[in-house]
Design an enzyme around this catalytic site. Structure first.
Site, mmCIF file in Angstrom:
data_model
loop_
_atom_site.group_PDB
_atom_site.id
_atom_site.type_symbol
_atom_site.label_atom_id
_atom_site.label_comp_id
_atom_site.label_asym_id
_atom_site.label_seq_id
_atom_site.Cartn_x
_atom_site.Cartn_y
_atom_site.Cartn_z
ATOM 1 N N ASP A 122 14.742 10.869 -9.862
ATOM 2 C CA ASP A 122 15.755 11.418 -9.637
ATOM 3 C C ASP A 122 16.088 11.531 -8.185
ATOM 4 O O ASP A 122 15.831 10.713 -7.356
ATOM 5 C CB ASP A 122 16.166 12.633 -10.436
ATOM 6 C CG ASP A 122 16.420 12.074 -12.054
ATOM 7 O OD1 ASP A 122 16.729 11.062 -12.166
ATOM 8 O OD2 ASP A 122 16.115 12.896 -12.826
ATOM 9 N N LYS B 273 2.928 4.438 -1.185
ATOM 10 C CA LYS B 273 2.729 5.385 -2.419
ATOM 11 C C LYS B 273 4.015 6.296 -2.353
ATOM 12 O O LYS B 273 4.163 7.135 -1.683
ATOM 13 C CB LYS B 273 1.487 6.252 -2.077
ATOM 14 C CG LYS B 273 0.198 5.565 -1.876
ATOM 15 C CD LYS B 273 -0.224 4.434 -2.674
ATOM 16 C CE LYS B 273 -1.203 3.434 -2.126
ATOM 17 N NZ LYS B 273 -2.490 4.126 -1.451
ATOM 18 N N HIS C 69 0.959 -1.297 0.051
ATOM 19 C CA HIS C 69 -0.009 -0.043 0.038
ATOM 20 C C HIS C 69 0.744 1.177 0.051
ATOM 21 O O HIS C 69 0.199 2.200 0.078
ATOM 22 C CB HIS C 69 -1.204 -0.049 1.315
ATOM 23 C CG HIS C 69 -1.946 0.937 1.120
ATOM 24 N ND1 HIS C 69 -2.372 2.070 2.125
ATOM 25 C CD2 HIS C 69 -3.195 1.001 0.387
ATOM 26 C CE1 HIS C 69 -3.301 2.435 1.653
ATOM 27 N NE2 HIS C 69 -4.104 1.857 0.655
#
Length: 533
Positions: free
Chosen positions: A197, A192, A190
């Site tokens: 870079d 995110k 889960h």
């Protein structure tokens, strides 16, 4: 400024402080050639003094970096998030790593943006991590996995890596017979993390059309190589415990999932207990507060003069560790316990979760703070992604209504009616023109005698019991003395309330808000799959 703050932390000695200065704080003082000593108590009238009790304990819980507040950009809308993501992908020089629950199977524009970047720069490498259950749910029909596999075919496995994490909690007969939508309740990837870079976006948003258009979330862009590199290492740790997607033209799905022999543990489907046993030391080390202290590549670089903000790296990866040494729940627990001290009676907090089902311990802590001006924001049933959905999932908005009612009753029982307000967020109606859903989650803390938050948590967690037991979550805790960043955190807190209205027990007692007998089924669904979106 952060050096001066460190000086105040270390030189304002308070013999009455019960707890000694942490090891990390001592190292912080040594770094700036400042004599170490106990941190000041919350009785100090300054912002620094009020922050000290938080920092002293947080330093013992999680790794952190000092950055400047200007290195954090707060995005407002789903469109802002999507455009920022695409712009950075197009300009990427060396690496793109994207960790998400899933990528929408119709996200052709996002895939095309990734393709263009890879074609324009032969040195660029791409890695994507999703959840295996969610990413393959539609197989053999088009799915997240089949959408991503062609990238490997075009650019080769040396430049493109697609990984899918599979929970060790779902194996054998359970995996065979439990329906696909329900089986995700046994644990998901889960996190995110959207790294390009030396920048990274932390959010609760997934990568699909509604999260780019009409699903309100939170999005913080960190322009910091230290923060980005830390999450890159955590990301790599989880990918080494995940299946590899391989494109295959000889199967209807267009791909196969393979467990590489080079992975850090055996397959969770074949040897779940051994998988967790071998994952434990790897993940525990990566989220340990000592990770940044002992790794030169992750330590603060450059002049500390303008580093007025401290960012703690939070990880809740309970299903991968026995014993569990996750850092998010201990960190938020410490914050709320500290706010219970009488010195913080003038403070305020705002807490939000799109699917309002906080872990019972958090509910108790939220209602036990000394803070006097507090707000909880959650989705109205009309802004719930399950509103009028088919099947049993259509019962979920009623379940969250019942949970909200229980929370309001707890407020009343604890006589906090005048200090805690529950607000429901609604912008139109789901699946109607102009209708939005609400998916934001986080915490903001404003100190006594201040106008704007000095503390905030951003990340993937829904703060549910399940988040703290089954799913893989990652985020950051911001502690800042930067007045501009404080104001921007305050602005974020305010704009999330532009479409939020207070709701009371009387409101939920109205006929149209009453829940039927089937809500018990919905409650069970919430306990199993709630908060996984």
């Amino acid at each position: 400024m952060i050096a001066r703050s460190a000086s105040r932390y270390c030189l304002k000695l308070r013999p009455t402080l019960a707890r000694p200065v942490s090891q990390y704080s001592r190292q912080w003082c040594r770094r700036y050639s400042i004599p170490s000593g106990p941190l000041p108590t919350a009785s100090s009238s300054s912002s620094t003094g009020m922050l000290a009790p938080f920092v002293n304990e947080l330093d013992k819980i999680a790794p952190s970096f000092h950055i400047n507040g200007s290195q954090i950009r707060i995005l407002k809308t789903p469109t802002d998030f999507y455009e920022a993501l695409k712009t950075r992908i197009r300009n990427a020089k060396k690496r793109i790593f994207l960790s998400t629950l899933y990528i929408g199977k119709s996200e052709k524009e996002l895939i095309a943006t990734l393709q263009d970047a890879l074609r324009a720069n032969p040195e660029l490498k791409l890695s994507i991590l999703t959840d295996a259950l969610r990413g393959t749910r539609e197989t053999p029909d088009p799915s997240c996995a089949s959408l991503l596999a062609p990238l490997i075919t075009e650019f080769g496995s040396d430049r493109v890596e697609i990984r899918m994490y599979h929970t060790p909690n779902l194996t054998g007969l359970r995996k065979k017979y439990i329906p696909k939508r329900i089986n995700e309740g046994w644990g998901l990837q889960h996190m995110k993390l959207y790294g390009i870079d030396d920048e990274i976006i932390l959010s609760g948003a997934n990568l699909s059309n509604n999260y780019f258009t009409n699903r309100q979330d939170r999005y913080h862009l960190f322009s910091s190589s230290e923060v980005t590199n830390y999450f890159w290492r955590l990301y790599q740790g989880v990918t080494s415990l995940s299946f590899l997607v391989e494109p295959r033209n000889d199967v209807p799905a267009g791909y196969k999932l393979r467990w590489p022999s080079t992975n850090a543990a055996p397959s969770p489907l074949e040897h779940p207990a051994e998988f967790v046993s071998q994952a434990t030391p790897l993940i525990s080390r990566l989220i340990s507060r000592d990770e940044t202290l002992n790794n030169p590549k992750l330590q603060d670089q450059g002049s500390p003069v303008s580093r007025n903000t401290k960012v703690y790296m939070l990880g809740q990866l309970s299903q991968l560790m026995k014993p569990d040494s996750s850092t998010e729940l201990p960190a938020i627990t410490h914050i709320l316990k500290t706010l219970a001290a009488p010195e913080y009676a003038g403070s305020a907090w705002t807490f939000t979760a799109g699917y309002f089902n906080p872990a019972p311990s958090l509910t108790n802590l939220l209602l036990s703070t000394a803070s006097q001006n507090n707000v909880v924001i959650t989705a109205s049933p009309f802004a719930n992604g399950f509103y009028k959905s088919t099947g049993v999932s259509g019962l979920l908005p009623d379940a969250y209504t019942l949970l909200a009612r229980r929370f309001l009753r707890a407020i009343k029982e604890k006589k906090r009616d005048s200090t805690v307000v529950l607000k429901e967020w609604r912008k139109g109606t789901v699946n109607e023109p102009g209708g939005w859903t609400y998916h934001a989650k986080g915490l903001w803390v404003t100190l006594p005698n201040e106008q704007h938050p000095a503390i905030s948590i951003i990340g993937s967690s829904n703060y549910t019991k399940r988040s703290y037991s089954h799913d893989l979550e990652a985020g950051a805790l911001i502690v800042t003395e930067d007045n501009d960043l404080k104001k921007r955190l305050g602005d974020e807190q305010k704009w999330l309330q532009e479409y939020a209205s207070p709701v009371t027990l009387d409101d939920l007692a109205k006929t149209e808000r009453r829940v039927g007998l089937k809500v018990r089924i919905a409650m069970w669904i919430v306990s199993v799959v709630g908060g996984a979106l």
